[in-house]
Design a protein around this motif. Structure first.
Motif, PDB file in Angstrom:
ATOM      1  N   ASN A 169       0.874  -1.040   0.025  1.00 14.43           N
ATOM      2  CA  ASN A 169      -0.051  -0.029   0.164  1.00 14.43           C
ATOM      3  C   ASN A 169       0.812   1.110  -0.112  1.00 14.43           C
TER       4      ASN A 169
ATOM      5  N   PRO B 168      -8.888  -1.137   0.122  1.00 16.80           N
ATOM      6  CA  PRO B 168     -10.171  -1.440   1.126  1.00 16.80           C
ATOM      7  C   PRO B 168      -9.697  -0.934   2.439  1.00 16.80           C
ATOM      8  N   ASN B 169     -10.657  -0.335   2.829  1.00 17.30           N
ATOM      9  CA  ASN B 169     -10.979   0.219   4.381  1.00 17.30           C
ATOM     10  C   ASN B 169      -9.738   1.537   4.345  1.00 17.30           C
ATOM     11  N   ARG B 170      -9.660   2.122   3.068  1.00 14.50           N
ATOM     12  CA  ARG B 170      -8.669   3.314   3.216  1.00 14.50           C
ATOM     13  C   ARG B 170      -9.600   4.433   2.237  1.00 14.50           C
ATOM     14  N   LYS B 171      -9.380   5.840   2.526  1.00 13.94           N
ATOM     15  CA  LYS B 171      -9.969   6.792   1.867  1.00 13.94           C
ATOM     16  C   LYS B 171      -9.664   6.844   0.488  1.00 13.94           C
TER      17      LYS B 171
ATOM     18  N   GLU C 141      -4.246  -0.635  -3.897  1.00 19.16           N
ATOM     19  CA  GLU C 141      -3.320  -1.678  -3.369  1.00 19.16           C
ATOM     20  C   GLU C 141      -2.862  -2.822  -4.305  1.00 19.16           C
TER      21      GLU C 141
END
Length: 593
Positions: free
Chosen positions: A517, A547-550, A554
């Motif tokens: 990432n 995922p789970n990031r603004k 990835e």
């Protein structure tokens, strides 16, 4: 001699105390009796910040600048103890000192470093001695210079002769020794306000044709650059290495040939505009472009090649200063859409190729420079271009806790500084306030320093080690950083720089995968990175929104390949090891049987 025609060197900046302001105003009252107490309070407000800046001019003359709201209000020749008003001050009070009037074309000579000569002064001959400042001017007196078309002063200096000697000189020789003028480096160090129109001085005695015996001044002035153009050009003026002004600066004014009245900024703005539109019709057309595209790649791979040969596209020399501001303007006009996919990294999401500006732009075919025939080389594709890592500088941001200290150096809240720059501010403050202790390596704490480094109510320490003072000061500041990629200006950000993260995870079937990432932060193409891993490791790879990031992308690699991903980042992309997190997640190498 004009002492600000070349850049000057700043030695120190100190905030004035209330008592110092009173002393300064008393001295100015004596030097400029026409200024009232109210005028001085307007120029130098008692409750507002006034900074004394000590500078050295290009000829190593020491000068004190008294600055308010970025503009120099007065400056003092430290050797002679003489106060001069700046051009900014004279525009507010044009009659605070005696003045002489000259023709507008003479301004170009003054801007080249010339003094004002007697043949260039407009006088009413019938007045005799009184034609020169009412006959009251003594040699060495302060005098300003304005133009026949506008009584706003364009220069200030000292009288070379007295009024009587000027009259007796029969309009021959030097008149004013120019010290500071509109457009010099002192003016450029301020807000760069343009010359205000205060109306012309009383020139009722002039008749048509009174311009050195030639046609009327209107006819001559029409073919010469404006005063504002001269002021903008002189900021980048280069004189001879000995600092002397050009020869033949008096008497005759020659009309220039064809002149491009545009400033360098306006020329660069037009070059940016044309390169932008040209690229959208050629290398980045609707059929060839793939979005999203990093703004930095768009500039480097499309706009720069769209420029004419032998021209250098430099955003910093335009009025925009930053590529982001230029593209932001284009977004407002509806030409494109920009989105920050990862922190601090912008990408172009789409372009409106049906927009009028794009649709009706005519592509200019640039003549290719003739070169000697050589063996044809394979074309360099964007993916083959060598990646250059960003230049990363760790910064410390000025907070409210240390603001009083940095205000003495005219540095405001939120400014990012390197550790070396923080040390420099501390060093200058300690020297200026004579806080160096008799004990080697120790600094005496005055009220301001104690407030910065000590807890509230703690007055136990009167002295502190120099290293401890620096560390305490830095600990009260917020972290920040700057990133500068190849061909782009540096950009500053608050907070800690996110490292490239290397982690492992387990998917269905107890299969290990490697996750990478924050590649976007370093402008590393995630798809390219995944492809290199796939080719070398012979495993499956994918890239997808994190995922789970603004924001951000990835990369997923089948198996535990943290070791190779780290090696790729270190050796090929040249990313510093301190900005790679998770190297310890690499699997242990299998033992040979």
């Amino acid at each position: 001699m004009t002492i600000f025609i070349k850049p000057f060197r700043v030695k120190s900046n100190t905030q004035m105390k209330g008592s110092d302001k009173k002393k300064l105003k008393a001295s100015l009252k004596k030097s400029f009796p026409k200024l009232t107490d109210e005028d001085l309070n307007t120029l130098l407000p008692t409750k507002e910040e006034i900074v004394i800046s000590k500078i050295f001019t290009f000829n190593e003359e020491s000068v004190l600048l008294y600055i308010h709201n970025k503009n120099t209000v007065f400056f003092e020749m430290e050797k002679d103890k003489i106060f001069f008003p700046s051009i900014y001050t004279l525009w507010k009070y044009p009659e605070m000192i005696p003045f002489l009037t000259t023709w507008p074309p003479v301004m170009s000579r003054i801007a080249n470093g010339a003094d004002l000569m007697l043949p260039g002064v407009i006088v009413e001959e019938e007045k005799g001695i009184k034609a020169y400042c009412d006959g009251r001017l003594a040699k060495g007196d302060l005098v300003s210079v304005n133009l026949q078309s506008n009584k706003a002063p364009v220069a200030v200096g000292t009288a070379w002769l007295s009024s009587e000697d000027m009259y007796m000189a029969a309009r021959k020789g030097k008149c004013v020794n120019t010290i500071h003028f509109y457009g010099d480096q002192l003016w450029a160090a301020g807000t760069r306000e343009q010359l205000p129109d205060l109306g012309g001085p009383d020139m009722g005695f002039l008749v048509k044709g009174d311009y050195y015996g030639e046609p009327s001044e209107e006819e001559v002035a029409d073919n010469l650059p404006s005063v504002d153009d001269v002021a903008q050009d002189v900021v980048n003026l280069n004189l001879n290495s000995d600092g002397k002004s050009p020869e033949n600066t008096s008497d005759n004014i020659e009309e220039p040939a064809v002149i491009d009245n545009r400033t360098p900024q306006e020329i660069m703005d037009e070059l940016l505009e044309n390169a932008f539109l040209q690229s959208l019709k050629t290398s980045c057309s609707a059929k060839k472009a793939e979005f999203p595209m990093l703004t930095s790649n768009f500039f480097r791979l499309h706009m720069v090649p769209a420029c004419p040969p032998d021209t250098n596209l430099d955003v910093k020399k335009s009025s925009y200063k930053k590529l982001s501001k230029f593209l932001e303007k284009k977004e407002k006009f509806g030409l494109l859409k920009i989105k920050e996919l990862t922190k601090g990294v912008e990408s172009i999401m789409s372009v409106d190729y049906e927009h009028e500006q794009v649709k009706f732009f005519r592509v200019v075919k640039h003549a290719k420079p003739e070169v000697e025939e050589a063996e044809p080389e394979a074309p360099v594709l964007p993916c083959d271009k060598k990646y250059e890592p960003p230049k990363i500088v760790e910064l410390y941001t000025v907070t409210a806790n240390v603001l009083k200290l940095f205000k003495t150096a005219n540095i405001g809240k939120g400014t990012g500084l390197t550790a070396q720059e923080v040390r420099q501010v501390l060093t200058e403050y300690v020297k200026a306030n004579q806080l160096k202790s008799d004990t080697p390596g120790m600094v005496r704490l005055d009220e301001l320093l104690a407030e910065v480094v000590m807890a509230k109510g703690d007055n136990s320490s009167k002295e502190m080690k120099w290293e401890d003072l620096q560390q305490f000061t830095i600990s009260k500041m917020s972290p920040g950083y700057s990133l500068q990629f190849q061909g782009e200006p540096a950009s500053q950000f608050k907070g800690q720089l996110d490292p490239v993260e290397l982690t492992t995870a387990t998917r269905s079937g107890n299969k290990k995968v490697t996750l990478v990432n924050n590649l976007d932060t370093y402008q590393i193409d995630p798809s390219e990175f995944a492809h290199k891993c796939q080719v070398y490791l012979s495993v499956g790879t994918t890239s997808h929104p994190a995922p789970n990031r603004k924001s951000g992308t990835e990369v997923m690699i089948q198996g535990n390949h943290v070791a190779y991903a780290a090696k790729l980042l270190l050796e090929e992309y040249k990313i510093n090891k301190k900005y790679i997190k998770g190297v310890e997640n690499a699997g242990k190498p299998k033992k040979k049987k």
